[in-house]
Design a protein around this motif. Structure first.
Motif, PDB file in Angstrom:
ATOM      1  N   ARG A   1     164.431  17.098 135.270  1.00 39.85           N
ATOM      2  CA  ARG A   1     164.553  16.308 135.138  1.00 39.85           C
ATOM      3  C   ARG A   1     165.410  14.533 136.245  1.00 39.85           C
ATOM      4  N   GLY A   2     165.275  13.055 135.953  1.00 41.27           N
ATOM      5  CA  GLY A   2     165.394  12.753 136.582  1.00 41.27           C
ATOM      6  C   GLY A   2     167.189  12.900 136.488  1.00 41.27           C
TER       7      GLY A   2
ATOM      8  N   THR B   1     170.771   1.444 128.229  1.00 40.49           N
ATOM      9  CA  THR B   1     170.215   2.182 129.595  1.00 40.49           C
ATOM     10  C   THR B   1     169.603   2.972 128.315  1.00 40.49           C
ATOM     11  N   CYS B   2     169.239   4.733 129.394  1.00 37.81           N
ATOM     12  CA  CYS B   2     168.921   5.588 128.237  1.00 37.81           C
ATOM     13  C   CYS B   2     169.960   6.569 128.658  1.00 37.81           C
TER      14      CYS B   2
ATOM     15  N   ALA C   1     170.444   9.294 129.561  1.00 41.46           N
ATOM     16  CA  ALA C   1     169.927  10.261 130.708  1.00 41.46           C
ATOM     17  C   ALA C   1     170.716  10.044 131.586  1.00 41.46           C
ATOM     18  N   VAL C   2     170.846   8.877 131.996  1.00 44.25           N
ATOM     19  CA  VAL C   2     172.138   8.720 132.584  1.00 44.25           C
ATOM     20  C   VAL C   2     173.363   8.630 132.424  1.00 44.25           C
TER      21      VAL C   2
ATOM     22  N   GLN D   1     170.611   0.191 137.923  1.00 43.21           N
ATOM     23  CA  GLN D   1     169.127   0.345 137.291  1.00 43.21           C
ATOM     24  C   GLN D   1     168.134  -0.629 137.500  1.00 43.21           C
TER      25      GLN D   1
ATOM     26  N   ALA E   1     164.103   5.169 137.619  1.00 42.74           N
ATOM     27  CA  ALA E   1     163.358   5.782 136.685  1.00 42.74           C
ATOM     28  C   ALA E   1     161.931   4.640 136.651  1.00 42.74           C
ATOM     29  N   HIS E   2     161.999   3.707 136.699  1.00 40.87           N
ATOM     30  CA  HIS E   2     161.608   2.697 135.847  1.00 40.87           C
ATOM     31  C   HIS E   2     160.702   1.826 136.964  1.00 40.87           C
TER      32      HIS E   2
ATOM     33  N   PHE F   1     167.209   7.408 142.196  1.00 41.11           N
ATOM     34  CA  PHE F   1     166.613   8.883 141.570  1.00 41.11           C
ATOM     35  C   PHE F   1     165.564   8.337 140.930  1.00 41.11           C
TER      36      PHE F   1
ATOM     37  N   SER G   1     162.625   8.947 138.176  1.00 43.49           N
ATOM     38  CA  SER G   1     161.886  10.314 136.993  1.00 43.49           C
ATOM     39  C   SER G   1     160.785   9.784 135.897  1.00 43.49           C
TER      40      SER G   1
ATOM     41  N   GLU H   1     158.359  10.769 133.402  1.00 44.07           N
ATOM     42  CA  GLU H   1     158.222  11.683 131.725  1.00 44.07           C
ATOM     43  C   GLU H   1     156.832  10.498 131.727  1.00 44.07           C
TER      44      GLU H   1
ATOM     45  N   LYS I   1     157.581   6.293 132.379  1.00 48.15           N
ATOM     46  CA  LYS I   1     157.713   6.251 133.015  1.00 48.15           C
ATOM     47  C   LYS I   1     156.392   5.913 134.241  1.00 48.15           C
TER      48      LYS I   1
ATOM     49  N   TYR J   1     165.292  -1.004 124.703  1.00 50.30           N
ATOM     50  CA  TYR J   1     166.385  -0.396 124.066  1.00 50.30           C
ATOM     51  C   TYR J   1     166.409  -0.666 122.833  1.00 50.30           C
TER      52      TYR J   1
HETATM   53  C1  LIG Z   1     163.649   8.059 131.911  1.00 50.96           C
HETATM   54  C2  LIG Z   1     164.643   6.916 132.410  1.00 50.96           C
HETATM   55  C3  LIG Z   1     165.992   8.209 133.134  1.00 50.96           C
HETATM   56  C4  LIG Z   1     165.946   9.782 133.842  1.00 50.96           C
HETATM   57  O1  LIG Z   1     164.952  10.437 131.996  1.00 50.96           O
HETATM   58  P1  LIG Z   1     164.850  12.235 132.278  1.00 50.96           P
HETATM   59  O2  LIG Z   1     164.122  12.080 131.204  1.00 50.96           O
HETATM   60  O3  LIG Z   1     166.460  12.546 133.243  1.00 50.96           O
HETATM   61  O4  LIG Z   1     164.352  12.407 133.058  1.00 50.96           O
HETATM   62  C5  LIG Z   1     167.570   7.730 133.504  1.00 50.96           C
HETATM   63  N1  LIG Z   1     167.339   6.505 133.509  1.00 50.96           N
HETATM   64  C6  LIG Z   1     166.299   5.251 133.268  1.00 50.96           C
HETATM   65  C7  LIG Z   1     166.228   4.138 132.936  1.00 50.96           C
HETATM   66  C8  LIG Z   1     165.439   5.412 131.955  1.00 50.96           C
HETATM   67  O5  LIG Z   1     164.632   5.327 131.268  1.00 50.96           O
END
Ligand SMILES: *Cc1c(COP(=O)(O)O)cnc(C)c1O
Length: 371
Positions: free
Chosen positions: A17-18, A43-44, A46-47, A89, A117-118, A137, A139, A141, A144, A314
């Protein structure tokens, strides 16, 4: 050629994954327990998950007023000697003020990592984002710009980080076959079922499946002492084929994204709905097209009825955590007021190859007639 250059960049270090890519970067930079990593709110999850997985502490920086990217002034006020890295980001694909952030970071010896990611192809001052920081990095998904089921990549121009990444990468294994099969099934299902008009239906179905546990949601509670074994996974070979396939369409995708965004910008003229403008000397290649309104809830409700794809994220400063869960990733409610305000005001329209002239007109007409 641009496509070839990006392809070789994005297929060297590919992860489950990201967030796994970000964790690998932080590890390669030698980030340790007790150190801090600055990230923006809005943010998400994931970070911060990636940061917690290496034992470090996320520190939250606010976005600029009325904006969606990191405010360099807020960053300056939150850096401490323990802040080793700032993750920048490029939200929705709008480039963050990367040069100002680099200046602030340099003053305190903080390294810059970019969260792409975006966006893959956004440029700022003629240079592709992802090439400013020490490492970046991506992502892959569904939401994305390049969809490969799930997954992420890390890139770096720093030879020391590259060597560490390479060394670490040799110790990773691909996901179990059952997991790889589930990802491919999800990929196929999404490809078949998703269209802007089916968005609300697919979303309801997805949420129902996550609730039943048949598919895994976006957020697996991680414990600081025992990171999920997902963080030891690289991308499987089947998915690497999907990624390469997606990369071959990148130029077509990019041209389409620029066109769709331009259409939304000129067609949507509602007095109570604002566009986000790009800063000078940048070409944003967007993941989605954001709109800002004081009547987010009403607009979303009417969009469901009109079958117009309109996303709400978000909707919390650390998506998708609600207020009660925010402290679990070190976010104290109230610490980033501008980001919190934006969560109440933002919606976004899709930008992908399924959005053609007809879908655009339908969405623009819906928004312009919103009362
Ligand atoms: C989707 C996303 C990620 C990484 O997401 P993964 O689900 O781990 O691939 C990282 N940063 C942002 C801002 C994201 O929207």
């Amino acid at each position: 050629m641009l496509e070839d250059e990006i392809s070789s960049d994005l297929t060297e270090f590919t992860y489950f994954r990201g967030r796994v890519a970000l964790a690998a970067i932080l590890r390669a930079m030698g980030i340790r327990r007790g150190e801090q990593v600055a990230i923006q709110a809005f943010t998400c999850v994931a970070v911060p998950e990636a940061i917690l997985s290496v034992g470090a502490e996320p520190v939250y920086v606010d976005v600029d007023r009325g904006g969606i990217n990191m405010d360099p002034t807020s960053l300056a006020s939150r850096l401490t000697p323990a802040t080793k890295v700032v993750v920048v980001q490029h939200t929705f694909g709008f480039p963050a003020p990367i040069q100002q952030i680099q200046e602030v970071a340099a003053r305190s010896g903080t390294a810059v990592v970019e969260d792409c990611a975006h966006t893959i192809c956004t440029t700022s001052a003629g240079k592709r984002v992802g090439r400013f920081g020490a490492a970046s990095f991506y992502s892959f998904e569904a939401s994305k710009p390049l969809f490969a089921g799930i997954g992420g990549s890390a890139i770096t121009t720093d030879p020391v980080i590259a060597a560490e990444l390479r060394h670490h990468y040799t110790h990773l294994s691909p996901p179990r076959l059952s997991v790889q099969a589930a990802i491919l099934a999800m990929y196929a299902a999404y490809r078949i079922a998703y269209r802007p008009i089916t968005y609300w239906k697919v979303r309801r179905l997805y949420r129902a499946l996550v609730r039943t546990g048949i598919i895994k949601g976006n957020y697996n509670k991680i414990k600081q002492d025992r990171p999920a074994d997902d963080f030891d996974r690289k991308m499987g070979e089947w998915q690497r084929l999907l990624l390469r396939r997606g990369l071959r369409q990148l130029e077509k995708q990019t041209a389409h994204r620029l066109w769709v965004a331009e259409q939304y910008r000129s067609m949507i003229t509602h007095p109570q709905i604002e566009h986000i403008s790009a800063s000078e000397d940048t070409t944003p290649v967007l993941a989605r097209y954001p709109l800002v309104t004081d009547r987010k809830t009403d607009l979303l409700r009417q969009a469901t009825e009109a079958k117009v794809e309109l996303a709400d994220f978000y909707a919390t400063p650390i998506h998708p955590l609600d207020a009660g869960d925010l402290p679990s990733v070190g976010y104290q409610p109230g610490c980033c007021p501008e980001a919190e305000t934006m969560t109440q005001r933002i919606v976004s329209l899709p930008i992908n190859l399924h959005v053609g002239a007809k879908q655009l007109r339908h969405a623009a007409r819906f928004i312009n007639s919103f009362r």
